[in-house]
Design a protein around this motif. Structure first.
Motif, PDB file in Angstrom:
ATOM      1  N   PRO A 127       0.535  -1.291  -0.021  1.00  0.00           N
ATOM      2  CA  PRO A 127       0.178   0.146  -0.148  1.00  0.00           C
ATOM      3  C   PRO A 127       0.598   1.817  -0.079  1.00  0.00           C
ATOM      4  O   PRO A 127       1.954   1.572   0.311  1.00  0.00           O
ATOM      5  CB  PRO A 127      -0.654  -0.212   1.199  1.00  0.00           C
ATOM      6  N   VAL A 128       0.097   2.498  -0.394  1.00  0.00           N
ATOM      7  CA  VAL A 128       1.088   3.778  -1.146  1.00  0.00           C
ATOM      8  C   VAL A 128       0.622   4.610   0.547  1.00  0.00           C
ATOM      9  O   VAL A 128      -0.840   5.112   0.122  1.00  0.00           O
ATOM     10  CB  VAL A 128       0.616   3.584  -2.594  1.00  0.00           C
ATOM     11  N   GLY A 143       5.797   4.269  -0.106  1.00  0.00           N
ATOM     12  CA  GLY A 143       4.519   3.433   0.518  1.00  0.00           C
ATOM     13  C   GLY A 143       5.358   2.345   1.696  1.00  0.00           C
ATOM     14  O   GLY A 143       6.195   3.008   2.248  1.00  0.00           O
ATOM     15  N   TRP A 144       4.605   1.796   1.714  1.00  0.00           N
ATOM     16  CA  TRP A 144       4.356   0.719   2.754  1.00  0.00           C
ATOM     17  C   TRP A 144       5.748  -0.490   2.694  1.00  0.00           C
ATOM     18  O   TRP A 144       5.700  -1.682   3.070  1.00  0.00           O
ATOM     19  CB  TRP A 144       3.862   0.054   3.281  1.00  0.00           C
ATOM     20  N   ASP A 145       6.464  -0.445   1.003  1.00  0.00           N
ATOM     21  CA  ASP A 145       6.845  -1.444   0.492  1.00  0.00           C
ATOM     22  C   ASP A 145       8.693  -0.642   0.555  1.00  0.00           C
ATOM     23  O   ASP A 145       9.605  -1.672   0.518  1.00  0.00           O
ATOM     24  CB  ASP A 145       6.765  -1.156  -1.066  1.00  0.00           C
ATOM     25  N   VAL A 168       6.853   4.333   4.585  1.00  0.00           N
ATOM     26  CA  VAL A 168       6.607   5.955   5.126  1.00  0.00           C
ATOM     27  C   VAL A 168       5.277   5.948   5.420  1.00  0.00           C
ATOM     28  O   VAL A 168       4.606   5.466   4.837  1.00  0.00           O
ATOM     29  CB  VAL A 168       6.606   5.929   3.677  1.00  0.00           C
ATOM     30  N   TYR A 169       5.083   7.234   6.255  1.00  0.00           N
ATOM     31  CA  TYR A 169       3.904   7.113   7.050  1.00  0.00           C
ATOM     32  C   TYR A 169       3.445   8.297   6.679  1.00  0.00           C
ATOM     33  O   TYR A 169       2.314   8.843   6.074  1.00  0.00           O
ATOM     34  CB  TYR A 169       4.199   7.618   8.970  1.00  0.00           C
ATOM     35  N   ALA A 181       8.539  10.975   6.475  1.00  0.00           N
ATOM     36  CA  ALA A 181       8.749  10.375   7.757  1.00  0.00           C
ATOM     37  C   ALA A 181       7.962   9.084   7.275  1.00  0.00           C
ATOM     38  O   ALA A 181       7.351   8.779   6.492  1.00  0.00           O
ATOM     39  CB  ALA A 181       7.331  11.292   8.508  1.00  0.00           C
ATOM     40  N   THR A 182       8.945   8.270   8.502  1.00  0.00           N
ATOM     41  CA  THR A 182       8.980   7.423   8.389  1.00  0.00           C
ATOM     42  C   THR A 182       8.494   6.298   9.641  1.00  0.00           C
ATOM     43  O   THR A 182       8.569   6.638  10.983  1.00  0.00           O
ATOM     44  CB  THR A 182       9.938   6.106   7.496  1.00  0.00           C
ATOM     45  N   ALA A 183       8.111   4.931   9.302  1.00  0.00           N
ATOM     46  CA  ALA A 183       8.235   4.203  11.021  1.00  0.00           C
ATOM     47  C   ALA A 183       9.672   3.920  11.929  1.00  0.00           C
ATOM     48  O   ALA A 183      10.798   4.789  11.220  1.00  0.00           O
ATOM     49  CB  ALA A 183       7.601   2.225  10.094  1.00  0.00           C
ATOM     50  N   ALA A 184       9.879   4.143  13.165  1.00  0.00           N
ATOM     51  CA  ALA A 184      10.904   4.107  13.388  1.00  0.00           C
ATOM     52  C   ALA A 184      11.450   4.724  13.566  1.00  0.00           C
ATOM     53  O   ALA A 184      12.883   5.924  14.133  1.00  0.00           O
ATOM     54  CB  ALA A 184      12.019   3.032  12.995  1.00  0.00           C
TER      55      ALA A 184
END
Length: 353
Positions: A127-128, A143-145, A168-169, A181-184
């Motif tokens: 998902p994007v 994306g979440w990739d 990517v959030y 901004a990403t996870a972690a």
């Protein structure tokens, strides 16, 4: 007016639907949670994305502080897939949208695509979550990739791909500044003013917990980041005289902590709004570290927010944001969009007392 980080004097629920008595209730807002709101850079057209697969557009008119929104058109992502974000092209003619169908899509306003599904211009392996438009008219998607991809709408293949440290959030583009901004709790800052994106810095979020949103300053000297802990961080990417980074508490009620779901900057003054899971909308002045206005809470979480280009119309959405999990979801919960006329005295910086 109060200082940053001070406790709100309002209670968590009031039953009110809107922050202002004359706010426009936007018709036909959709049948599921609202994931993004964006204004055209060239006219008062408002676009929303929803978990019901819809991308909707309204023409908004304001006269004497009274606002009216007229539905113009709607398209839908394939297979009823939730749409998670959208943005306008720089000339306001086209809307780009992304979502759970892993696709990056393009909708030219005024045209009806085949089967009412916007044209796919790109794809990810998951998902994007976020999309933006660069000054050179390339479209960027995250994306979440763990990929950041860049698209020329005339080609089915990305013109560039960057590996991200995590999913990517959110991302935001303002002129030559892009922040991802990403996870972690990763934050990656780019200069996108040239033919190729150039990484400017990579840093850890000033917040302790998960990032929810990021928004660039109108003057491109920095950005704000909001998180699930009811705090916002103010960060600078350029040295600004007498300005230093800081973080402040906002969406909290006593010992209860609420997610900051969106940070929306006003173009004219560089002041901004925060909205949260507590149903609260606040206007802030980062330069003087003051809260300009705290509205009474509404009865549901505020999920998204955006100022129009002129800065006198503030759109915000009200729907369940899943911050308390599925056990707190009530089937049939209304999903609504409102537009608040914002006079200059509400959003302009005030002199310190």
């Amino acid at each position: 007016m109060s200082a940053f980080g001070s406790s709100s004097t309002t209670t968590a629920t009031t039953g009110s639907k809107t922050i202002g008595p004359n706010d426009c209730n936007v018709p036909q807002p959709g049948n599921d949670g609202i994931s993004s709101l964006n204004w055209s850079p060239t006219a008062n057209f408002l676009v929303s994305t929803n978990w019901d697969a819809g991308v909707r557009c309204w023409e908004v008119q304001e006269q004497g502080g009274m606002v009216r929104a007229n539905p113009k058109a709607q398209v839908n992502h394939d297979a009823n897939s939730p749409v998670l974000d959208s943005c306008f092209s720089n000339d306001g003619s086209t809307v780009y949208s992304v979502g759970a169908d892993k696709a990056v899509r393009m909708w030219r306003l005024g045209e009806s695509p085949p089967n009412n599904v916007p044209q796919q211009i790109g794809v990810h392996d998951a998902p994007v979550k976020a999309v933006g438009c660069l000054p050179n008219n390339l479209v960027v998607s995250g994306g979440w990739d763990r990929k950041l991809k860049f698209w020329d709408t005339r080609s089915p293949n990305p013109v560039g791909t960057l590996d991200m440290p995590e999913r990517v959030y959110d991302l935001d583009v303002r002129g030559s500044l892009m922040v991802v901004a990403t996870a972690a709790r990763h934050l990656i800052i780019y200069n996108v003013g040239g033919p190729q994106p150039v990484e400017h810095a990579r840093k850890e979020s000033p917040l302790k917990y998960q990032t929810r949103c990021v928004s660039c300053f109108p003057d491109q000297t920095g950005f704000a980041v909001g998180g699930i802990e009811g705090r916002v961080g103010i960060e600078y990417v350029q040295k600004v005289p007498n300005k230093e980074k800081f973080a402040f508490k906002c969406h909290r009620q006593g010992s209860d902590v609420y997610s900051v779901n969106a940070v929306a900057f006003q173009n004219t003054h560089g002041t901004f709004a925060t909205v949260g899971s507590d149903g609260v909308v606040n206007y802030w002045d980062k330069d003087n570290k003051q809260r300009l206005k705290g509205f009474q809470p509404i009865s549901r979480p505020v999920t998204c927010a955006a100022f129009n280009t002129q800065g006198n119309l503030f759109a915000y959405s009200s729907s369940y944001d899943w911050s308390k999990g599925s056990s707190h979801y009530a089937p049939g919960t209304a999903n609504e969009i409102f537009i608040h006329y914002t006079p200059n005295e509400e959003i302009a910086p005030k002199k310190k007392r």
